[in-house]
Design a protein around this motif. Structure first.
Motif, mmCIF file in Angstrom:
data_model
loop_
_atom_site.group_PDB
_atom_site.id
_atom_site.type_symbol
_atom_site.label_atom_id
_atom_site.label_comp_id
_atom_site.label_asym_id
_atom_site.label_seq_id
_atom_site.Cartn_x
_atom_site.Cartn_y
_atom_site.Cartn_z
ATOM 1 N N ARG A 79 -29.469 53.318 -27.976
ATOM 2 C CA ARG A 79 -28.789 52.024 -27.981
ATOM 3 C C ARG A 79 -28.809 51.366 -29.357
ATOM 4 N NH1 ARG A 79 -29.043 54.553 -23.896
ATOM 5 N NH2 ARG A 79 -28.976 53.765 -21.748
ATOM 6 N N LEU A 80 -28.501 52.158 -30.380
ATOM 7 C CA LEU A 80 -28.356 51.591 -31.724
ATOM 8 C C LEU A 80 -26.978 50.960 -31.837
ATOM 9 C CD1 LEU A 80 -29.303 51.178 -34.664
ATOM 10 C CD2 LEU A 80 -28.310 53.424 -35.179
ATOM 11 N N VAL A 81 -26.942 49.667 -32.113
ATOM 12 C CA VAL A 81 -25.684 48.943 -32.258
ATOM 13 C C VAL A 81 -25.799 48.003 -33.460
ATOM 14 C CG1 VAL A 81 -24.036 47.370 -31.202
ATOM 15 C CG2 VAL A 81 -25.249 49.005 -29.765
ATOM 16 N N VAL A 82 -24.773 47.989 -34.292
ATOM 17 C CA VAL A 82 -24.660 47.018 -35.381
ATOM 18 C C VAL A 82 -23.451 46.144 -35.083
ATOM 19 C CG1 VAL A 82 -24.348 46.676 -37.858
ATOM 20 C CG2 VAL A 82 -25.686 48.617 -37.028
ATOM 21 N N MET A 83 -23.630 44.839 -35.149
ATOM 22 C CA MET A 83 -22.541 43.921 -34.874
ATOM 23 C C MET A 83 -21.365 44.189 -35.819
ATOM 24 S SD MET A 83 -23.039 41.989 -32.325
ATOM 25 C CE MET A 83 -24.136 40.976 -31.323
ATOM 26 N N PRO A 84 -20.116 44.074 -35.311
ATOM 27 C CA PRO A 84 -18.946 44.427 -36.121
ATOM 28 C C PRO A 84 -18.879 43.739 -37.477
ATOM 29 C CG PRO A 84 -18.306 44.091 -33.837
ATOM 30 C CD PRO A 84 -19.748 43.688 -33.933
ATOM 31 N N GLU A 85 -19.269 42.470 -37.545
ATOM 32 C CA GLU A 85 -19.155 41.744 -38.813
ATOM 33 C C GLU A 85 -20.155 42.219 -39.859
ATOM 34 O OE1 GLU A 85 -21.263 38.948 -35.842
ATOM 35 O OE2 GLU A 85 -19.674 40.457 -35.842
ATOM 36 N N TRP A 86 -21.132 43.049 -39.443
ATOM 37 C CA TRP A 86 -22.115 43.566 -40.373
ATOM 38 C C TRP A 86 -21.965 45.063 -40.613
ATOM 39 C CZ3 TRP A 86 -25.066 40.584 -43.361
ATOM 40 C CH2 TRP A 86 -25.240 39.253 -42.984
ATOM 41 N N GLN A 87 -21.010 45.702 -39.951
ATOM 42 C CA GLN A 87 -20.816 47.132 -40.145
ATOM 43 C C GLN A 87 -20.263 47.393 -41.533
ATOM 44 O OE1 GLN A 87 -18.437 48.627 -36.911
ATOM 45 N NE2 GLN A 87 -19.835 47.844 -35.350
ATOM 46 N N GLY A 88 -20.813 48.411 -42.167
ATOM 47 C CA GLY A 88 -20.396 48.738 -43.518
ATOM 48 C C GLY A 88 -21.326 48.218 -44.587
ATOM 49 N N ALA A 89 -22.307 47.410 -44.193
ATOM 50 C CA ALA A 89 -23.254 46.854 -45.174
ATOM 51 C C ALA A 89 -24.450 47.763 -45.411
ATOM 52 C CB ALA A 89 -23.737 45.476 -44.717
ATOM 53 N N GLY A 90 -24.539 48.881 -44.674
ATOM 54 C CA GLY A 90 -25.652 49.811 -44.847
ATOM 55 C C GLY A 90 -26.908 49.419 -44.100
ATOM 56 N N ILE A 91 -26.784 48.533 -43.126
ATOM 57 C CA ILE A 91 -27.971 48.047 -42.407
ATOM 58 C C ILE A 91 -28.400 49.010 -41.307
ATOM 59 C CG2 ILE A 91 -28.787 46.220 -40.850
ATOM 60 C CD1 ILE A 91 -27.184 44.233 -42.479
ATOM 61 N N GLY A 92 -27.443 49.634 -40.609
ATOM 62 C CA GLY A 92 -27.741 50.401 -39.406
ATOM 63 C C GLY A 92 -28.779 51.492 -39.600
ATOM 64 N N VAL A 93 -28.553 52.414 -40.547
ATOM 65 C CA VAL A 93 -29.472 53.531 -40.754
ATOM 66 C C VAL A 93 -30.806 53.038 -41.304
ATOM 67 C CG1 VAL A 93 -29.855 55.673 -42.021
ATOM 68 C CG2 VAL A 93 -27.613 55.210 -41.029
ATOM 69 N N ARG A 94 -30.787 52.030 -42.170
ATOM 70 C CA ARG A 94 -32.041 51.490 -42.699
ATOM 71 C C ARG A 94 -32.866 50.846 -41.589
ATOM 72 N NH1 ARG A 94 -28.353 50.704 -46.903
ATOM 73 N NH2 ARG A 94 -29.085 51.382 -48.967
ATOM 74 N N PHE A 95 -32.195 50.164 -40.687
ATOM 75 C CA PHE A 95 -32.867 49.570 -39.531
ATOM 76 C C PHE A 95 -33.481 50.650 -38.658
ATOM 77 C CE2 PHE A 95 -32.040 48.059 -35.033
ATOM 78 C CZ PHE A 95 -33.140 47.224 -34.944
ATOM 79 N N LEU A 96 -32.721 51.706 -38.380
ATOM 80 C CA LEU A 96 -33.234 52.836 -37.592
ATOM 81 C C LEU A 96 -34.428 53.477 -38.283
ATOM 82 C CD1 LEU A 96 -32.893 54.840 -35.207
ATOM 83 C CD2 LEU A 96 -31.281 56.110 -36.649
#
Length: 378
Positions: free
Chosen positions: A266-283
């Motif tokens: 259930r990895l989800v990044v809010m649309p307005e933050w997608q592309g900022a490189g947060i998702g993989v770093r958060f994981l």
């Protein structure tokens, strides 16, 4: 390159026009002239920005650069979803990569036609299509003008990274100065001051992300953006990322039987933050905590993570902290699953029609294991 813009129109002499001229001491509104010196004849650049107030000549300069044909105005089909409308003859993985690279990674959005998307989604869809088509020269008018500033800034930064993987030149026309730090352009011309600047010396803004351990209470806000509709994980520990108190990302982590390792979903990044490189770093950050034993079991556990998202799978393959451990092209046998679930229900004395089961789908699921920071140089 010297550009001269001269616009002429009729000089009106109606009562109201004459009164305006008299009240504000204006002789005429019929003429507009602008001279711009743009030393961009060399090929050592990829992204330029023409910025300034509305009505200051940005669009006119953009049209004079390479002609009207270079202004990017894509026509979108009304009866095709984005995934079919972008580069119909291109590779599927390239299209999904382009969508993800500009921050349009929400899979449900890929299945919608362009004209039903929000302004922010349309903005990013245009950028994804431009990245896929990758013309040698392109001018984007009204860049980021119709979206809120959060989406504009993150989307601009995402586009800049994606565009630099191409070999084309793009000139962005915008009345907003707040995107410059995110784009990091090779040159900027300000129509308000007439100044030309080579390069952009200020760094990209820092994003400070806070991590919180929680439960499923925030999931309803993230669920619409997840590509699977599945029951909640049993005995999961949930995590969210926030920026200035705003929800940004979500992840749930549970354990495999025997506490031999963890499993993240259930990895989800809010649309307005997608592309900022947060998702993989958060994981990475959550999986590193579990590897260090920072969990409710106080056990150092490696984490398994499965995804069908082509862009995320490619990012994890590039990440030295992860190794791929599995990959299946399709789901389990649905008939066998139905029979198994029916037998299980009968043993428990439950009534079931024996018609529900998982599998039978065509979905390439790829599995990865988190190893942590590399211990030696490769």
């Amino acid at each position: 390159m010297n550009i001269t813009v001269n616009h002429r129109c009729s000089d009106f002499n109606s009562y109201r026009a004459a009164r305006v001229k008299s009240l504000f001491n204006v002789e005429s509104g019929a003429n507009f002239s602008l001279d711009a010196a743009l030393p961009i004849e060399d090929d050592d650049w990829q992204i330029g920005v023409i910025v300034g107030p509305s009505g200051s000549g940005k669009s006119s300069i953009g049209a004079a650069l390479w002609g009207q044909d270079a202004i990017y105005q894509p026509a979108w089909p009304k009866n095709k979803p984005l995934i079919d409308a972008i580069a119909p003859n291109g590779k599927f993985d390239d299209v999904t990569a382009a969508l993800s690279s500009v921050g349009l990674g929400s899979v449900p959005t890929w299945l919608r036609p362009y004209d039903v998307l929000s302004n922010g989604e349309q903005f990013r869809a245009n950028l994804a299509r431009l990245v896929m088509e990758a013309p040698k020269k392109a001018v984007l008018d009204e860049f980021s003008s119709v979206v809120d500033r959060q989406i504009a800034q993150v989307g601009a930064g995402a586009f800049a990274k994606a565009w630099r993987r191409t070999t084309g030149k793009a000139v962005l026309l915008s009345c907003h100065y707040d995107i410059l730090d995110w784009i990091q352009p090779d040159w900027v011309f300000d129509t308000g001051t007439g100044e030309f600047q080579r390069g952009w010396l200020r760094p990209r803004p820092r994003i400070d992300v806070e991590l919180w351990q929680t439960n499923w209470r925030h999931w309803p806000q993230f669920e619409p953006h997840h590509y699977l509709k599945m029951p909640k994980m049993i005995a999961a520990t949930n995590y969210v990322a926030t920026v200035d108190g705003e929800l940004v990302a979500h992840l749930a982590v549970s354990t495999r039987p025997g506490l031999i390792e963890a499993r993240a979903c259930r990895l989800v990044v809010m649309p307005e933050w997608q592309g900022a490189g947060i998702g993989v770093r958060f994981l990475d950050a959550i999986c590193e905590r579990w590897l260090q034993g920072e969990n409710r079991y106080n056990l150092p556990l490696r984490t398994l993570f499965h995804t069908s998202h082509p862009g995320l799978a490619a990012a994890l393959r590039r990440n030295r902290r992860w190794t791929q451990v599995s990959g299946s092209l399709c789901g389990d046998n649905r008939a066998r699953c139905i029979a198994s679930m029916k037998r299980s229900a009968e043993r428990k004395g439950l009534s079931t029609a024996g018609k529900t089961g998982y599998g039978g789908h065509f979905r390439a699921v790829q599995g990865f294991r988190y190893l942590g920071e590399p211990t030696c140089a490769s």
